[in-house]
Design a protein around this motif. Structure first.
Motif, PDB file in Angstrom:
ATOM      1  N   THR A  75       8.895  24.276 -21.701  1.00 39.01           N
ATOM      2  CA  THR A  75       8.088  25.476 -21.516  1.00 39.01           C
ATOM      3  C   THR A  75       6.789  25.096 -20.820  1.00 39.01           C
ATOM      4  N   TYR A  76       6.435  25.878 -19.816  1.00 35.00           N
ATOM      5  CA  TYR A  76       5.184  25.727 -19.093  1.00 35.00           C
ATOM      6  C   TYR A  76       4.229  26.790 -19.620  1.00 35.00           C
ATOM      7  N   PHE A  77       3.179  26.385 -20.329  1.00 33.72           N
ATOM      8  CA  PHE A  77       2.212  27.322 -20.887  1.00 33.72           C
ATOM      9  C   PHE A  77       0.943  27.322 -20.057  1.00 33.72           C
ATOM     10  N   ARG A  78       0.307  28.488 -19.989  1.00 33.77           N
ATOM     11  CA  ARG A  78      -1.023  28.609 -19.399  1.00 33.77           C
ATOM     12  C   ARG A  78      -1.724  29.749 -20.107  1.00 33.77           C
ATOM     13  N   GLY A  79      -3.034  29.626 -20.197  1.00 29.91           N
ATOM     14  CA  GLY A  79      -3.768  30.684 -20.864  1.00 29.91           C
ATOM     15  C   GLY A  79      -5.229  30.354 -21.062  1.00 29.91           C
ATOM     16  N   THR A  80      -5.785  30.972 -22.081  1.00 34.11           N
ATOM     17  CA  THR A  80      -7.205  30.898 -22.369  1.00 34.11           C
ATOM     18  C   THR A  80      -7.423  30.314 -23.748  1.00 34.11           C
ATOM     19  N   VAL A  81      -8.448  29.516 -23.880  1.00 39.00           N
ATOM     20  CA  VAL A  81      -8.887  29.040 -25.192  1.00 39.00           C
ATOM     21  C   VAL A  81     -10.277  29.631 -25.417  1.00 39.00           C
ATOM     22  N   ARG A  82     -10.437  30.321 -26.536  1.00 42.26           N
ATOM     23  CA  ARG A  82     -11.691  31.013 -26.851  1.00 42.26           C
ATOM     24  C   ARG A  82     -12.368  30.368 -28.061  1.00 42.26           C
ATOM     25  N   HIS A  83     -13.640  30.681 -28.203  1.00 48.08           N
ATOM     26  CA  HIS A  83     -14.431  30.289 -29.380  1.00 48.08           C
ATOM     27  C   HIS A  83     -14.626  28.777 -29.491  1.00 48.08           C
ATOM     28  N   ILE A  84     -14.867  28.110 -28.370  1.00 48.78           N
ATOM     29  CA  ILE A  84     -15.153  26.675 -28.413  1.00 48.78           C
ATOM     30  C   ILE A  84     -16.562  26.431 -27.862  1.00 48.78           C
ATOM     31  N   ARG A  85     -17.198  25.404 -28.387  1.00 55.58           N
ATOM     32  CA  ARG A  85     -18.534  25.026 -27.939  1.00 55.58           C
ATOM     33  C   ARG A  85     -18.493  23.764 -27.082  1.00 55.58           C
ATOM     34  N   ARG A  86     -17.494  22.923 -27.330  1.00 56.46           N
ATOM     35  CA  ARG A  86     -17.302  21.687 -26.571  1.00 56.46           C
ATOM     36  C   ARG A  86     -15.797  21.454 -26.447  1.00 56.46           C
ATOM     37  N   ALA A  87     -15.414  20.593 -25.533  1.00 56.98           N
ATOM     38  CA  ALA A  87     -13.989  20.376 -25.244  1.00 56.98           C
ATOM     39  C   ALA A  87     -13.213  19.935 -26.477  1.00 56.98           C
ATOM     40  N   ARG A  88     -13.781  19.098 -27.308  1.00 61.95           N
ATOM     41  CA  ARG A  88     -13.033  18.581 -28.456  1.00 61.95           C
ATOM     42  C   ARG A  88     -12.730  19.652 -29.511  1.00 61.95           C
ATOM     43  N   ASP A  89     -13.363  20.832 -29.416  1.00 60.96           N
ATOM     44  CA  ASP A  89     -13.044  21.911 -30.359  1.00 60.96           C
ATOM     45  C   ASP A  89     -11.605  22.408 -30.211  1.00 60.96           C
ATOM     46  N   VAL A  90     -10.977  22.155 -29.068  1.00 61.83           N
ATOM     47  CA  VAL A  90      -9.594  22.581 -28.862  1.00 61.83           C
ATOM     48  C   VAL A  90      -8.620  21.680 -29.625  1.00 61.83           C
ATOM     49  N   THR A  91      -9.059  20.485 -30.013  1.00 63.19           N
ATOM     50  CA  THR A  91      -8.179  19.562 -30.723  1.00 63.19           C
ATOM     51  C   THR A  91      -7.899  20.072 -32.128  1.00 63.19           C
ATOM     52  N   GLY A  92      -6.731  19.746 -32.633  1.00 59.26           N
ATOM     53  CA  GLY A  92      -6.377  20.133 -33.993  1.00 59.26           C
ATOM     54  C   GLY A  92      -4.959  20.636 -34.081  1.00 59.26           C
ATOM     55  N   ALA A 118     -10.907  27.654 -32.764  1.00 58.34           N
ATOM     56  CA  ALA A 118     -10.461  27.775 -31.368  1.00 58.34           C
ATOM     57  C   ALA A 118      -9.192  28.620 -31.333  1.00 58.34           C
ATOM     58  N   GLN A 119      -9.164  29.580 -30.449  1.00 57.71           N
ATOM     59  CA  GLN A 119      -8.015  30.479 -30.352  1.00 57.71           C
ATOM     60  C   GLN A 119      -7.345  30.317 -28.992  1.00 57.71           C
ATOM     61  N   LEU A 120      -6.050  30.005 -29.029  1.00 57.56           N
ATOM     62  CA  LEU A 120      -5.248  29.894 -27.809  1.00 57.56           C
ATOM     63  C   LEU A 120      -4.518  31.202 -27.579  1.00 57.56           C
ATOM     64  N   GLU A 121      -4.630  31.740 -26.383  1.00 55.69           N
ATOM     65  CA  GLU A 121      -3.858  32.911 -25.958  1.00 55.69           C
ATOM     66  C   GLU A 121      -3.015  32.447 -24.780  1.00 55.69           C
ATOM     67  N   LEU A 122      -1.724  32.278 -25.015  1.00 59.44           N
ATOM     68  CA  LEU A 122      -0.856  31.625 -24.037  1.00 59.44           C
ATOM     69  C   LEU A 122       0.294  32.511 -23.596  1.00 59.44           C
ATOM     70  N   THR A 123       0.665  32.342 -22.345  1.00 65.79           N
ATOM     71  CA  THR A 123       1.939  32.863 -21.855  1.00 65.79           C
ATOM     72  C   THR A 123       2.726  31.662 -21.372  1.00 65.79           C
ATOM     73  N   GLY A 124       4.042  31.758 -21.488  1.00 71.79           N
ATOM     74  CA  GLY A 124       4.860  30.617 -21.114  1.00 71.79           C
ATOM     75  C   GLY A 124       6.121  31.013 -20.396  1.00 71.79           C
ATOM     76  N   ARG A 125       6.583  30.099 -19.580  1.00 70.05           N
ATOM     77  CA  ARG A 125       7.853  30.246 -18.864  1.00 70.05           C
ATOM     78  C   ARG A 125       8.761  29.139 -19.369  1.00 70.05           C
ATOM     79  N   GLN A 126       9.841  29.520 -20.007  1.00 67.16           N
ATOM     80  CA  GLN A 126      10.738  28.562 -20.653  1.00 67.16           C
ATOM     81  C   GLN A 126      12.002  28.377 -19.824  1.00 67.16           C
ATOM     82  N   VAL A 127      12.445  27.117 -19.738  1.00 64.64           N
ATOM     83  CA  VAL A 127      13.668  26.770 -19.034  1.00 64.64           C
ATOM     84  C   VAL A 127      14.522  25.945 -19.981  1.00 64.64           C
ATOM     85  N   GLY A 128      15.803  26.294 -20.099  1.00 63.08           N
ATOM     86  CA  GLY A 128      16.699  25.538 -20.965  1.00 63.08           C
ATOM     87  C   GLY A 128      17.557  26.455 -21.812  1.00 63.08           C
ATOM     88  N   LEU A 129      18.200  25.881 -22.813  1.00 60.68           N
ATOM     89  CA  LEU A 129      19.016  26.631 -23.754  1.00 60.68           C
ATOM     90  C   LEU A 129      18.390  26.450 -25.128  1.00 60.68           C
TER      91      LEU A 129
END
Length: 144
Positions: A75-92, A118-129
């Motif tokens: 799956t190829y995901f892309r989207g937005t990450v909200r409510h972060i103050r620094r890059a490492r806030d996305v970790t977890g 940190a909130q991820l809002e993602l859309t994805g394109r999935q390939v496979g079974l």
């Protein structure tokens, strides 16, 4: 009366600090790809990029799932990450319950939050079974 006024000022100041810290939270963009394979219990792994304040941060993805899940996909995901103050806030660790499937190609939409808010809002394109109705967890880490 002055004691009451002092307490009121302290409460308003504390509330202002809380609102100020929320106001300083920022937004970034994220994209990554994940390989997933499952036969009741599944595993996932991948990598991608977080873009925050004009800088790119490489990230790694890992995950597990359990439930009714069969198959393999990417799956190829892309989207937005909200409510972060620094890059490492996305970790977890992020958790989700969901279902879906793909035969050849499919689409996914997901919203997840980690323990830092940190909130991820993602859309994805999935390939496979892949067919799934499961609980899953995903971990994001910054690469060095």
């Amino acid at each position: 009366m002055s004691r009451f006024r002092s307490i009121a000022v302290a409460v308003i100041a504390a509330a202002g600090i809380g609102f100020a810290s929320a106001a300083h939270a920022d937004t970034g963009s994220i994209r990554f790809s994940v390989y997933k394979a499952a036969f009741f219990i599944g595993g996932a792994g991948g990598e991608g990029t977080l873009t925050f304040h004009g800088r790119n941060y490489p990230i790694s993805i890992g995950g597990i799932s359990g439930g009714l899940a069969f198959g393999a996909s990417k799956t190829y995901f892309r989207g937005t990450v909200r409510h972060i103050r620094r890059a490492r806030d996305v970790t977890g660790v992020y958790g989700a319950a969901g279902g879906g499937g793909a035969l050849g190609r499919g689409a996914q939409v997901i919203v997840m939050t980690n323990d830092k808010g940190a909130q991820l809002e993602l859309t994805g394109r999935q390939v496979g079974l892949q067919v799934n109705a499961d609980l899953s967890g995903m971990s994001i880490g910054l690469k060095k």
